[in-house]
Design a protein around this motif. Structure first.
Motif, short mmCIF file in Angstrom:
data_model
loop_
_atom_site.label_atom_id
_atom_site.label_comp_id
_atom_site.label_asym_id
_atom_site.label_seq_id
_atom_site.Cartn_x
_atom_site.Cartn_y
_atom_site.Cartn_z
N TYR A 223 -1.83 -21.13 44.73
CA TYR A 223 -1.70 -20.84 43.31
C TYR A 223 -0.40 -20.06 43.09
O TYR A 223 0.10 -19.38 44.00
N GLY A 224 0.14 -20.16 41.90
CA GLY A 224 1.32 -19.38 41.55
C GLY A 224 0.97 -17.91 41.45
O GLY A 224 -0.19 -17.54 41.27
N SER A 225 1.97 -17.07 41.58
CA SER A 225 1.77 -15.62 41.50
C SER A 225 1.19 -15.25 40.13
O SER A 225 1.73 -15.62 39.09
N ARG A 226 0.03 -14.58 40.17
CA ARG A 226 -0.67 -14.16 38.95
C ARG A 226 -0.90 -15.34 38.01
O ARG A 226 -0.68 -15.26 36.80
N SER A 227 -1.33 -16.47 38.58
CA SER A 227 -1.55 -17.68 37.80
C SER A 227 -2.76 -18.44 38.34
O SER A 227 -3.09 -18.33 39.52
N ASP A 228 -3.42 -19.19 37.48
CA ASP A 228 -4.51 -20.04 37.92
C ASP A 228 -4.07 -21.50 38.04
O ASP A 228 -4.88 -22.40 38.14
N LYS A 229 -2.74 -21.72 38.03
CA LYS A 229 -2.17 -23.05 38.20
C LYS A 229 -1.50 -23.14 39.56
O LYS A 229 -1.04 -22.15 40.14
N VAL A 230 -1.40 -24.38 40.07
CA VAL A 230 -0.77 -24.60 41.37
C VAL A 230 0.68 -24.11 41.35
O VAL A 230 1.42 -24.35 40.39
N GLY A 231 1.06 -23.41 42.42
CA GLY A 231 2.44 -22.93 42.54
C GLY A 231 3.23 -23.74 43.55
O GLY A 231 4.41 -24.02 43.34
N SER A 232 2.58 -24.15 44.65
CA SER A 232 3.27 -24.92 45.68
C SER A 232 2.28 -25.80 46.43
O SER A 232 1.08 -25.48 46.53
N LEU A 233 2.80 -26.89 46.95
CA LEU A 233 2.02 -27.81 47.78
C LEU A 233 2.40 -27.59 49.23
O LEU A 233 3.59 -27.46 49.57
N LEU A 234 1.41 -27.55 50.11
CA LEU A 234 1.64 -27.33 51.53
C LEU A 234 1.68 -28.67 52.24
O LEU A 234 0.75 -29.48 52.13
N ASP A 255 6.44 -28.13 35.06
CA ASP A 255 5.48 -27.24 34.39
C ASP A 255 4.43 -28.02 33.60
O ASP A 255 3.26 -27.66 33.60
N ARG A 256 4.85 -29.08 32.96
CA ARG A 256 3.90 -29.84 32.14
C ARG A 256 2.86 -30.58 32.98
O ARG A 256 1.86 -31.07 32.44
N GLU A 257 3.09 -30.67 34.29
CA GLU A 257 2.16 -31.39 35.16
C GLU A 257 1.24 -30.45 35.93
O GLU A 257 0.30 -30.91 36.58
N ARG A 258 1.49 -29.14 35.86
CA ARG A 258 0.75 -28.21 36.70
C ARG A 258 -0.75 -28.17 36.39
O ARG A 258 -1.58 -28.12 37.30
N ALA A 259 -1.12 -28.17 35.12
CA ALA A 259 -2.54 -28.06 34.75
C ALA A 259 -3.33 -29.26 35.28
O ALA A 259 -4.38 -29.10 35.93
N GLU A 260 -2.82 -30.46 35.03
CA GLU A 260 -3.52 -31.67 35.48
C GLU A 260 -3.55 -31.75 37.01
O GLU A 260 -4.57 -32.12 37.60
N THR A 262 -3.43 -29.22 39.12
CA THR A 262 -4.34 -28.19 39.62
C THR A 262 -5.78 -28.70 39.60
O THR A 262 -6.54 -28.52 40.56
N GLU A 263 -6.13 -29.35 38.52
CA GLU A 263 -7.49 -29.90 38.39
C GLU A 263 -7.75 -30.94 39.48
O GLU A 263 -8.83 -30.97 40.09
N LYS A 264 -6.77 -31.77 39.74
CA LYS A 264 -6.89 -32.81 40.76
C LYS A 264 -7.04 -32.20 42.16
O LYS A 264 -7.87 -32.63 42.96
N LEU A 265 -6.23 -31.18 42.43
CA LEU A 265 -6.27 -30.54 43.74
C LEU A 265 -7.58 -29.79 43.96
O LEU A 265 -8.16 -29.84 45.05
N GLU A 266 -8.03 -29.10 42.95
CA GLU A 266 -9.27 -28.32 43.09
C GLU A 266 -10.46 -29.22 43.39
O GLU A 266 -11.40 -28.81 44.08
N LYS A 297 -8.79 -31.85 51.39
CA LYS A 297 -9.08 -33.09 52.10
C LYS A 297 -7.76 -33.87 52.19
O LYS A 297 -7.05 -34.00 51.18
N PRO A 298 -7.37 -34.36 53.37
CA PRO A 298 -6.05 -34.98 53.54
C PRO A 298 -5.96 -36.38 52.96
O PRO A 298 -5.84 -37.37 53.69
N ASP A 299 -5.99 -36.48 51.64
CA ASP A 299 -5.97 -37.78 50.96
C ASP A 299 -4.64 -38.08 50.30
O ASP A 299 -4.27 -39.25 50.13
N LEU A 300 -3.91 -37.05 49.88
CA LEU A 300 -2.72 -37.24 49.05
C LEU A 300 -1.44 -37.25 49.89
O LEU A 300 -1.28 -36.44 50.80
N VAL A 301 -0.55 -38.17 49.54
CA VAL A 301 0.74 -38.27 50.23
C VAL A 301 1.86 -38.13 49.22
O VAL A 301 1.79 -38.69 48.12
N VAL A 302 2.87 -37.36 49.58
CA VAL A 302 4.00 -37.15 48.69
C VAL A 302 5.29 -37.31 49.49
O VAL A 302 5.35 -37.00 50.68
#
Length: 347
Positions: A223-234, A255-260, A262-266, A297-302
């Motif tokens: 998560y991003g610092s003091r945020s409930d949205k994704v900050g970085s992908l590992l 930024d406009r993609e972070r909310a969606e 985050t939901e997908k990753l969670e 779960k190791p499903d996503l590839v980037v």
């Protein structure tokens, strides 16, 4: 895929893996090679047996429902059977567009049908695995396979729909292509030995790209610092033992993609995430939430762009290039960056 397609016996199994290419830094300087553009699309194996056609991605997943116009085109060809290797691309605004191509992977059939009309796909062919008699060509030298491909499907090339990939045997011409990489819908040069057999699932070809990129599995996120949205992908790569090692991160998320996102990753949270080398937790000097990470779960590839590799890790943060839903996570291994490790003076 229809029941007829499921029950059809093709010349080669549908789960056959395409031959891949290993990334190197320069073109081979000896004779005996053929050079082709590296197309910026979806790798595709096309199977035909009578009136039944099946399309398969590099991951082995079926592509036919997303490209109905290509199924129809291949079905109507006056050739009863074949298995061919190529790349699906889509044009938008006069240029090949990977973003427009990705839009085809949509769950709604109505949307797919509309896009197949407004932005029809083109299949660029560059190899043949089985001929019109259903005979495997895997053991034939590439030079012979290319001739057979041209003889079998060359007469049916259609502008903007079906094409044979251009090629050259001149390293000088290939260097000129490489200098233009990033335009005209290709991002590098693929080099194939003229006497080489088709080695399924192996990195038996080589590729040279203007930019260093690698396909990585998303094994977790922060998560991003003091945020409930994704900050970085590992980012992760599979080692020789089949374990997923953490190799770096990317935080170049719009930024406009972070909310969606985050939901997908969670929805994919599932331990352990990385089964090999793991990301470090917060240090004793910092207890901020950004030091913690969520396993996935190791499903996503980037696909990410990187500069240097040190200690089998990306030395700096990487740049997110695009998502790769067409790629199987297990295909993301260290072979992609081995050459970068070999030539990086900081290793």
């Amino acid at each position: 895929m229809t029941n007829a397609a499921k029950n059809r016996s093709y010349a080669l199994p549908l789960d056959i893996e395409p031959m891949e290419a290993k990334l190197v830094n320069s073109l081979p300087d000896q004779k005996g090679w053929q050079f082709e553009p590296k197309w910026d699309g979806f790798r595709c194996l096309a199977f035909k047996e009578g009136s039944v056609v099946d399309l398969r991605a590099k991951s082995g997943k079926p592509l036919g429902r997303y490209f109905p116009e290509m199924l129809s085109l291949l079905k109507d060809l006056p050739v009863k059977r074949f298995v061919v290797d190529g790349e699906l691309v889509v044009e938008a605004g006069g240029y090949l567009s990977f973003e427009t191509l990705q839009m085809r992977l949509h769950p709604a059939e109505r949307r797919i049908r509309k896009l197949s009309t407004t932005h029809p796909a083109k299949l660029v062919l560059f190899d043949i695995l089985a001929d019109s008699n259903g005979c495997s060509q895997l053991k034939e030298p590439f030079e012979r396979r290319r001739e057979l491909l041209e003889d079998l499907l060359g007469p049916f090339v259609l502008k903007n729909r079906l094409a044979l990939s251009p090629y050259t045997k001149s390293a000088q011409t290939a260097e000129e292509w490489l200098a233009k990489a990033g335009a005209d819908g290709f991002d590098g040069v693929v080099c194939k030995r003229l006497d080489g057999v088709y080695e399924t699932g192996e990195r038996a070809m080589i590729k040279v790209k203007r930019l260093r990129t690698a396909d990585c599995v998303i094994g977790g996120f922060r998560y991003g610092s003091r945020s409930d949205k994704v900050g970085s992908l590992l980012l992760g790569l599979y080692n020789k033992e089949g374990k997923l090692d953490h190799v770096g991160f990317t935080s170049s998320i719009r930024d406009r993609e972070r909310a969606e996102l985050t939901e997908k990753l969670e929805a994919l949270r599932e331990p352990p995430g990385f089964t090999g080398k793991k990301p470090g937790g917060p240090s004793r000097w910092s207890t901020e939430r950004t030091g913690e990470w969520e396993p996935l779960k190791p499903d996503l590839v980037v696909e990410v762009r990187f500069d240097h590799v040190t200690g089998r890790r990306f030395r700096h943060g990487t740049t997110l290039v695009r998502w790769r839903p067409d790629k199987k996570p297990r295909q993301c291994d260290y072979e992609q960056i081995d050459q970068a490790i070999m030539v990086d003076p900081t290793f």
